[in-house]
Every structure is written in structure tokens, then in C-alpha cells.
Design an enzyme around this catalytic site. Structure first.
Site, mmCIF file in Angstrom:
data_model
loop_
_atom_site.group_PDB
_atom_site.id
_atom_site.type_symbol
_atom_site.label_atom_id
_atom_site.label_comp_id
_atom_site.label_asym_id
_atom_site.label_seq_id
_atom_site.Cartn_x
_atom_site.Cartn_y
_atom_site.Cartn_z
ATOM 1 N NE ARG A 145 -17.186 -14.368 49.528
ATOM 2 C CZ ARG A 145 -16.803 -13.584 50.531
ATOM 3 N NH1 ARG A 145 -17.628 -12.727 51.046
ATOM 4 N NH2 ARG A 145 -15.588 -13.667 51.002
ATOM 5 N N GLY A 166 -10.942 -8.542 27.405
ATOM 6 C CA GLY A 166 -11.681 -8.672 28.650
ATOM 7 C C GLY A 166 -10.835 -8.648 29.902
ATOM 8 C CG HIS A 167 -8.105 -11.599 32.750
ATOM 9 N ND1 HIS A 167 -6.819 -11.300 33.124
ATOM 10 C CD2 HIS A 167 -8.682 -12.190 33.826
ATOM 11 C CE1 HIS A 167 -6.617 -11.705 34.357
ATOM 12 N NE2 HIS A 167 -7.733 -12.254 34.810
ATOM 13 C CD GLU A 206 -12.752 -12.231 18.808
ATOM 14 O OE1 GLU A 206 -13.959 -11.895 18.772
ATOM 15 O OE2 GLU A 206 -12.126 -12.358 19.874
ATOM 16 C CB THR A 231 -10.580 -18.190 29.341
ATOM 17 O OG1 THR A 231 -11.171 -17.319 28.378
ATOM 18 C CG2 THR A 231 -9.113 -18.399 28.973
ATOM 19 C CB THR A 232 -12.579 -19.151 24.648
ATOM 20 O OG1 THR A 232 -13.751 -18.651 25.261
ATOM 21 C CG2 THR A 232 -12.930 -19.851 23.358
ATOM 22 C CG HIS A 265 -18.586 -16.933 26.512
ATOM 23 N ND1 HIS A 265 -17.379 -17.572 26.440
ATOM 24 C CD2 HIS A 265 -19.497 -17.847 26.088
ATOM 25 C CE1 HIS A 265 -17.541 -18.802 25.978
ATOM 26 N NE2 HIS A 265 -18.824 -18.995 25.775
ATOM 27 C CD GLU A 286 -16.436 -13.920 23.733
ATOM 28 O OE1 GLU A 286 -16.292 -14.811 24.578
ATOM 29 O OE2 GLU A 286 -15.657 -12.988 23.610
ATOM 30 C CG ASP A 333 -17.540 -12.962 29.683
ATOM 31 O OD1 ASP A 333 -18.627 -12.422 29.424
ATOM 32 O OD2 ASP A 333 -16.956 -13.741 28.905
ATOM 33 C CG HIS A 334 -13.107 -12.433 33.590
ATOM 34 N ND1 HIS A 334 -13.502 -13.713 33.885
ATOM 35 C CD2 HIS A 334 -12.401 -12.520 32.439
ATOM 36 C CE1 HIS A 334 -13.035 -14.552 32.974
ATOM 37 N NE2 HIS A 334 -12.369 -13.839 32.078
ATOM 38 N NE ARG A 373 -16.657 -21.580 33.563
ATOM 39 C CZ ARG A 373 -15.601 -22.095 32.912
ATOM 40 N NH1 ARG A 373 -14.552 -21.340 32.641
ATOM 41 N NH2 ARG A 373 -15.591 -23.339 32.524
ATOM 42 C CG HIS A 374 -18.416 -15.711 33.218
ATOM 43 N ND1 HIS A 374 -19.183 -15.720 32.090
ATOM 44 C CD2 HIS A 374 -17.186 -16.155 32.860
ATOM 45 C CE1 HIS A 374 -18.450 -16.138 31.078
ATOM 46 N NE2 HIS A 374 -17.235 -16.437 31.503
ATOM 47 N NE ARG A 404 -17.662 -21.208 30.066
ATOM 48 C CZ ARG A 404 -16.558 -21.608 29.434
ATOM 49 N NH1 ARG A 404 -15.731 -20.698 28.918
ATOM 50 N NH2 ARG A 404 -16.263 -22.867 29.330
ATOM 51 C CG ASN A 407 -15.403 -10.665 27.538
ATOM 52 O OD1 ASN A 407 -15.869 -10.749 28.661
ATOM 53 N ND2 ASN A 407 -15.380 -11.690 26.708
ATOM 54 C CG HIS A 420 -7.525 -15.765 24.082
ATOM 55 N ND1 HIS A 420 -8.533 -16.279 24.863
ATOM 56 C CD2 HIS A 420 -6.379 -16.246 24.602
ATOM 57 C CE1 HIS A 420 -8.009 -17.059 25.785
ATOM 58 N NE2 HIS A 420 -6.701 -17.054 25.655
ATOM 59 N N GLY A 421 -6.237 -12.796 25.268
ATOM 60 C CA GLY A 421 -4.939 -12.608 25.896
ATOM 61 C C GLY A 421 -4.295 -11.259 25.609
HETATM 62 N N1 PXP Z 1 -12.598 -13.040 22.209
HETATM 63 C C1 PXP Z 1 -13.145 -14.257 22.442
HETATM 64 C C2 PXP Z 1 -13.834 -14.943 21.325
HETATM 65 C C3 PXP Z 1 -13.104 -14.835 23.737
HETATM 66 O O1 PXP Z 1 -13.670 -16.031 23.943
HETATM 67 C C4 PXP Z 1 -12.486 -14.116 24.775
HETATM 68 C C5 PXP Z 1 -12.466 -14.692 26.155
HETATM 69 O O2 PXP Z 1 -13.753 -14.721 26.667
HETATM 70 C C6 PXP Z 1 -11.965 -12.853 24.488
HETATM 71 C C7 PXP Z 1 -12.000 -12.352 23.196
HETATM 72 C C8 PXP Z 1 -11.343 -12.002 25.539
HETATM 73 O O3 PXP Z 1 -10.166 -12.603 26.002
HETATM 74 P P1 PXP Z 1 -9.398 -11.950 27.200
HETATM 75 O O4 PXP Z 1 -10.270 -12.047 28.404
HETATM 76 O O5 PXP Z 1 -8.169 -12.812 27.294
HETATM 77 O O6 PXP Z 1 -9.103 -10.535 26.829
#
Ligand code: PXP
Length: 246
Positions: free
Chosen positions: A18, A213-214, A151, A100-101, A43, A70, A9-10, A49-50, A45, A7, A191-192
């Protein structure tokens, strides 16, 4: 072995800090692919935002591996997805105030609205995944509504503070995988998940894909995206359950 969806996004979050044009998440996607990503996840959104519409369009044109979008079930976003036609759409809950979600989609409660979005996107030839908590009724409802995959939200495991909490969360994921497979769904997780906590989740038999992602973007700041993805792929390989009939 489960596939790795990265992912990005970040990367866009840093750009938006910026409101400039770097770092480019589309470039990050190329680097992630070169590091061995099996998929790219983003994602779009509602508040943009990103990731923005330009990113989504360019990702669709350039990503060679599986592209997973997403998204909320808002009509305008569903329309964009139906036109963009990524390989997969993962429907998620979305609240403007969240970082985040948080948590999964309530498929049981929103069944009628979700079914409408699923039908429209399925008709566009897109694979549909529901981001839900590992709860039997939610998984069964996802199959009934027409999703191809779920998921499972791994947040309860990732946020667990004690070993018993962590074990309970892993048990819920294990049961969730079983339920998903029983009702004919592909099962993903996300997630996480981080380099530190991925091992026990990667070792659960039955996960087909992880979306992370993160943690990967955070490591990429220091070692570069290719290397960060390579390291996560290595962990998924090392900790994968033994292959063979499940
Ligand atoms: N899966 C889904 C459906 C999510 O919404 C997210 C966060 O955008 C992730 C995975 C990735 O989560 P993380 O950034 O905590 O790895």
C-alpha cells in the site's frame, strides 16, 4: 546451538503493498528481539521492493543483536553497506525478475568482482558471509576470496519433493558444513526453512546460524512476531545436535 537470524523483509513487503508506513519492519525487529532473535537480517535490494534506505538506517541505529545485511555486489550497495557498517554482510545473487533470492552466488565465476567487494567491506570492519550452494568448489573459493563465513542455500532441501531428494539435499548440506569448517569458515544456513521442515536441518552438527524470514513473518500474522520467533527458537533448541566436541 545455532543462532536464529530473523529476516524481516516481508514485513516491509506488506507495507509496500500500500506504499504506506505500516507495518514497520523496524518495529518488527524490536518484537523479534523480544521474542529471542539472536540476529536481525534484512535485504536492501537494488530495486528497493521491500526494505528501503530509511529502514536500513533505523535498523542500524536500533537493533541491539547482530545485524546482518543481505546484499548484491553492486557498487552503490557496497558503498551504502560500507557506510552503514552492519555487523555482517551476506553477499547474495540478485535478479530483478525473481520472487526471492534463488540459488547461491557463483563465487567461482565472479571471483574478481566479489573479491573487490569483500576487501572494501572487510576494510570497513564488517564480517563477510557468502550465500552459496553447498558445492565444494564454491565453498573453497569463498575461503580464498576472504569471506569469514558461508551461508549454505537450503533451498534444494526445502523444495525437495521426495524422501530420496530430501536425503540427498541433507547429505549435500552435511558435506558442505564439513568442507566449510575444514577451510576455516563459519557455516550458516538459510532459505525456505519453515516450522515444518527445520528439524532435520537443525539437527545437523556444525551450523552456527540460520536465517529465516518468510515462514516466521507468515506465522507472526496470526500469533505476533514475539511468539513466532519464540516458537522457532524452541524448535532450534529441541532439535539441536548434542553439544560437545564435533
Ligand atoms: N538467507 C538468504 C541469504 C536469503 O536471501 C533469504 C531470503 O531473503 C533468506 C535467508 C530467508 O529465506 P526465507 O524467507 O525463505 O526464510
Amino acid at each position: 546451538m545455532a543462532l536464529l537470524g530473523v529476516n524481516i523483509d516481508h514485513v516491509a513487503t506488506v507495507r509496500q503493498a500500500r506504499r504506506t508506513d505500516e507495518p514497520d519492519p523496524v518495529w518488527a525487529a524490536v518484537e523479534a528481539e523480544l521474542g529471542g532473535a539472536d540476529g536481525i537480517t534484512f535485504h536492501l535490494r537494488e530495486d528497493r521492493r521491500h526494505i528501503n534506505d530509511r529502514d536500513a538506517r533505523l535498523l542500524r541505529e536500533t537493533v541491539a543483536v547482530k545485524l546482518n545485511m543481505e546484499m548484491a555486489i553492486a557498487d552503490d550497495i557496497v558503498g551504502i553497506a560500507a557506510g552503514l557498517k552492519p555487523h555482517q554482510c551476506t553477499l547474495v545473487p540478485e535478479r530483478r525478475e525473481e520472487l526471492t533470492t534463488e540459488g547461491g552466488l557463483d563465487v567461482l565465476r565472479l571471483k574478481a568482482r566479489i573479491a573487490k567487494a569483500v576487501t572494501r567491506l572487510r576494510d570497513a570492519g564488517i564480517t563477510l558471509s557468502a550465500f552459496i550452494e553447498p558445492i565444494r568448489e564454491q565453498i573453497e573459493a569463498s575461503a580464498e576470496v576472504g569471506f569469514h563465513a558461508v551461508e549454505l542455500w537450503t533451498g534444494a532441501y526445502a523444495h525437495a519433493k521426495t524422501p530420496p531428494e530430501r536425503k540427498a539435499a541433507l547429505d549435500d548440506l552435511r558435506k558442505g558444513i564439513e568442507t566449510g569448517r575444514r577451510v576455516g569458515l563459519e557455516v550458516h544456513g538459510g532459505h525456505g526453512l519453515t516450522y515444518r521442515n527445520i528439524a532435520p536441518v537443525a539437527a545437523l552438527p556444525g551450523f552456527g546460524e540460520f536465517n529465516i524470514g518468510h515462514s516466521i513473518v507468515s506465522r507472526a500474522v496470526f500469533v505476533g512476531m514475539r511468539e513466532a520467533v519464540r516458537e522457532m527458537k524452541r524448535l532450534l533448541t529441541v532439535h539441536a545436535p548434542p553439544s560437545g566436541p564435533e
